[in-house]
Design an enzyme around this catalytic site. Structure first.
Site: not given
Ligand code: NAD
Length: 478
Positions: A170-171, A243, A292, A295
């Site tokens: 997702l974006r 990516n 930026g 990811c």
């Molecule tokens: P984020 O930082 O927004 O969210 C992570 C969440 O995990 C936070 O709310 C944090 O409090 C929680 N957390 C941390 N440790 C925890 C634990 N032990 N138990 C329960 N909760 C816990 O991260 P995100 O942007 O959602 O990204 C998550 C993953 O998905 C990453 O690996 C990222 O690379 C990947 N990803 C992100 C996107 C994006 O657009 N943001 C897209 C594709 C993939």
């Protein structure tokens, strides 16, 4: 409106599963809400009590268009907690969606994944449960997560859980559309049972049998998503390679943009011209301030770093990263070309988020721009339609003033830099806003302006504008 003739089931008629989503950030929150909307019973778990409280009240802790409506619409099938013991034992499927931020080495920090896996392991119920890794993790992490679970599961007969990699594509800003109408769903596992359960979970998406929500109608041209079944390690690699390829495309456009400026060609015309070639396509072929977000920087660094672990160099990716860094410097260089010394100059920066329709500030080019401007002695005034409250906390180390509108930020400024291509900036009355400036100088790092306002000097990326006198205001070079 629902345009797909195959769609006549409602969300509630699906073969409902019980789902736990660990980590309710951008990805976890979207996943939890989407699965609840599709008819599953979902519990979101986070260690951040504040987030859990907000979500329980039906409020989104982030800005993501449409997601709050779906959260409210699906609230009967959604619960939020900090307590693993009330969520994991009853779950058929457990998603790990915690963050994997970069370490200085380039490798992602896997501590959050490890901690989440340990907490999951301690609460497994001894029956077949599917643990799904949705966080972006280096190849091999799925096996490592299995080990952590085996080592930490209490009173647990080994082999009754399975690990599946299901990377997220997702974006931010279009999370709802991307989740409901994905191009593909990738499922990587060595366990046929694990894959089968996720096929069941995703059946409404794979067959598009859910009623499209009015806030995210099914695109007319949308068919069905591809289901890509792979090994665990291939699924993990697919996410990074996807990516990295998108990052390459942006850097390629930026590299060509630089040459366009040398030879007086226009990058917008050039990318339009090459993008019609179906082998190339227009998307992610935009020249500008560079990529930026949470990811691309992290995932390219991780891939390069994984290569180094195996003694394998990745020169193409390294070059893409280098071009991206160069773009960030370019913006300041363009400003200096006109203002020379920036000491004491007032510069308006429009846009803080790394892209429009999100409040995500991670690795946003605006950060480096503001940092450099203040280092050079400029006075910075910023505006962003949604990201300013987040910046107050996350960018407290930067020195700048906030303005309540783009026009207010530009008032009395020696230059304005467009850092994020928000529609608000695209469509604002530029003449009116420029009239309040000390000097009509625009550094449009996202090429949002199709025409040059009168008596204005403009710098864009990959296109040269005939020099225009900046005659309005007391704009003499000092
Ligand atoms: P984020 O930082 O927004 O969210 C992570 C969440 O995990 C936070 O709310 C944090 O409090 C929680 N957390 C941390 N440790 C925890 C634990 N032990 N138990 C329960 N909760 C816990 O991260 P995100 O942007 O959602 O990204 C998550 C993953 O998905 C990453 O690996 C990222 O690379 C990947 N990803 C992100 C996107 C994006 O657009 N943001 C897209 C594709 C993939």
């Amino acid at each position: 409106m629902d345009n797909n003739p195959a769609t006549n089931n409602t969300a509630a008629t699906v073969n409902s599963l019980k789902v736990a989503v660990v980590g309710t950030g951008y990805v976890g929150m979207g996943t939890a809400v989407m699965l609840a909307y599709l008819g599953h019973q979902v519990v979101g778990i986070d260690i951040d009590q504040n987030k859990v409280d907000m979500l329980s009240r039906g409020e989104l802790p982030i800005y993501e268009p449409g997601l709050e409506d779906l959260l409210i619409e699906s609230k009967d099938r959604l619960r939020w907690t900090t307590d693993y013991s009330t969520a994991i034992p009853g779950a058929d499927v457990i998603f790990i969606c915690v963050g994997t931020p970069p370490l200085p080495s380039g490798q992602p920090n896997l501590n959050y994944v490890a901690e989440a896996a340990r907490s999951v392991a301690k609460n497994l119920n001894g029956k077949l449960q599917v643990v799904v890794n949705k966080s972006t993790v280096p190849v091999g992490t799925g096996d490592w997560v299995s080990r952590i679970i085996e080592d930490n599961a209490l009173d647990y007969a080994s082999g009754q859980y399975v690990v599946v990699s299901n990377p997220e594509f997702l974006r931010e800003g279009t999370a709802l559309q991307d989740s409901l109408y994905p191009d593909r769903i990738v499922l990587g596992s060595n366990s046929p049972e694990g894959i089968a359960r996720l096929e069941q979970l995703y059946a409404p998406l794979l067959q598009q049998t859910f009623t499209a929500p009015s806030i995210a109608p099914r695109p007319e041209t949308y068919g069905l998503p591809q289901l890509v079944k792979t090994s665990l390690s291939s699924a993990e690699m697919i996410k990074y390679a996807a990516n990295a390829f998108l990052a390459l495309k942006i850097s390629f456009a930026n590299e060509v943009a630089g040459l366009c400026e040398c030879v007086d060609a226009d990058i917008e015309q050039v990318t339009r011209g090459i993008g019609f070639d179906q082998r190339i396509g227009h998307r992610f072929l935009s020249a500008g301030a560079g990529w930026g977000g949470s990811c691309f920087g992290k995932d390219t660094a991780a891939l390069i770093s994984t290569g180094s672990e195996y003694g394998y160099s990745m020169p193409i990716l390294r070059a893409a990263v280098e071009v991206n860094q160069r773009q960030r410097h370019l913006i300041i260089n363009k400003l200096q070309r006109h203002l020379r010394r920036l000491q004491g100059k007032k510069v308006a920066v429009l846009g803080l988020a790394f892209k429009p329709n999100t409040d995500d500030l991670r690795d946003a080019p605006a950060h480096d721009c503001i940092h450099r401007l203040t280092e050079l002695g400029a006075e910075v005034v910023v505006h962003d339609p949604v990201a300013m409250p987040h910046a107050r906390g996350q960018w407290a180390h930067l020195k700048y003033q906030e303005a309540e509108s783009a026009e207010a930020a530009m008032q009395g400024a020696d230059a304005v830099i467009v850092m994020t291509e928000w529609d608000d900036y695209r469509h604002m009355d530029w003449d009116k806003a420029l009239s309040g400036m000390r000097r009509r100088l625009i550094i449009d790092s996202r090429n949002i302006l199709a025409t040059v306002p009168e008596n204005t000097t403009i710098e864009q990326i990959g296109r040269v504008h005939a020099a225009q006198p900046s005659t309005v205001g007391a704009g003499a070079l000092t």
